[in-house]
Design a protein around this motif. Sequence first.
Motif, short mmCIF file in Angstrom:
data_model
loop_
_atom_site.label_atom_id
_atom_site.label_comp_id
_atom_site.label_asym_id
_atom_site.label_seq_id
_atom_site.Cartn_x
_atom_site.Cartn_y
_atom_site.Cartn_z
N GLU A 69 -15.49 -6.74 9.42
CA GLU A 69 -14.23 -6.17 8.93
C GLU A 69 -13.29 -5.79 10.07
O GLU A 69 -12.07 -5.90 9.93
N ASP A 84 -19.89 -5.13 7.31
CA ASP A 84 -18.97 -4.02 7.02
C ASP A 84 -19.60 -2.80 7.69
O ASP A 84 -20.58 -2.23 7.20
N ASP A 87 -18.67 0.77 4.93
CA ASP A 87 -18.02 0.48 3.65
C ASP A 87 -17.86 1.82 2.94
O ASP A 87 -18.84 2.51 2.67
N TRP A 211 -17.10 -9.15 3.41
CA TRP A 211 -17.99 -8.13 4.01
C TRP A 211 -18.25 -6.97 3.06
O TRP A 211 -19.22 -6.26 3.21
N ASP A 212 -17.37 -6.77 2.04
CA ASP A 212 -17.62 -5.71 1.06
C ASP A 212 -18.79 -6.08 0.15
O ASP A 212 -19.53 -5.21 -0.30
CA CA Z 1 -15.49 -2.46 3.04
#
Ligand code: CA
Length: 263
Positions: A69, A84, A87, A211-212
């Motif tokens: 990210e 991430d 997150d 990446w989430d």
């Molecule tokens: Ca994220």
Amino acid sequence: MPVDLTKVLKLAEDAAREAGDLMMKSFRSDFQVSKKGRFDLVTEVDLACEKLLRDRISTAFPEHKIVGEEGEATGGGDLVWYLDPIDGTVNFAHGHQYFCVSVGFFNGNEGLVGVIHAPALGQTWTAAKGMGAFRDGKKCHVSKHATLEESLCGTGFPSGEKARSNYYPDELSAFMQNAQGIRRCGSAAIDLALVSDGTYELYWERGLKPWDISAGCVLVSEAGGRLSCGDGRPFDVLSDSIIASNGLVHAAATEIICSSKTS
Ligand code: CA
Ligand code: IPD
């Protein structure tokens, strides 16, 4: 050369735990916060954690691509790590405990390994293709509730996508009338982990990045769940929307999401 998923999983979990320790050293302290957009934050802790993850992965697997990210993509080929570092950055910046590190490993669109470590919650979810999904080392499965009326549903309101906020009133209203409950925890990765361990029956969201969702998608698949894009098309890790469920409520949820106003 075939990839040793046990080795990848171990590296991913060790690195995620190390990043989690780093986060907890700074959590609820005075760290630097900058803005990437009007509502989109990055902290010095995000940057330090991403650097740590990239260092660990590129040392062990220099031939793999890394997409994170907070930095430029490096490397090439089909074997990709999606990182991430935090997150739930907005939660982290406000001292709210729902944040995690999310590490996904894919071959093209095929999810191979997923690790989600939420250090302030003291919970870790792991999965590797064909090996099942685990919460804190114990095998987990999606829930068996078959109707929305019995379902706890997670969703998110994308930070950089306020323009699409008009998507929500219609579908939230429909879910409020049909589901047992709706939650919004502030971390897409934790939302997916909660589908994989049977806490939620459903999670959906728009405005996402790979990446989430990458790690959480491996968890949901390995726990016996179902994934699709937000418009009902087959799962695509590069799509910006997702519906993840225990399978049993997928069709009913998709109908609500796809028939709600979207412009
Ligand atoms: Ca994220
Ligand atoms: C965000 C979280 C949030 C989701 C946003 C994401 P970040 O990630 O996952 O739950 O609603 O769409 O951008 O920015 O905290 O890493």
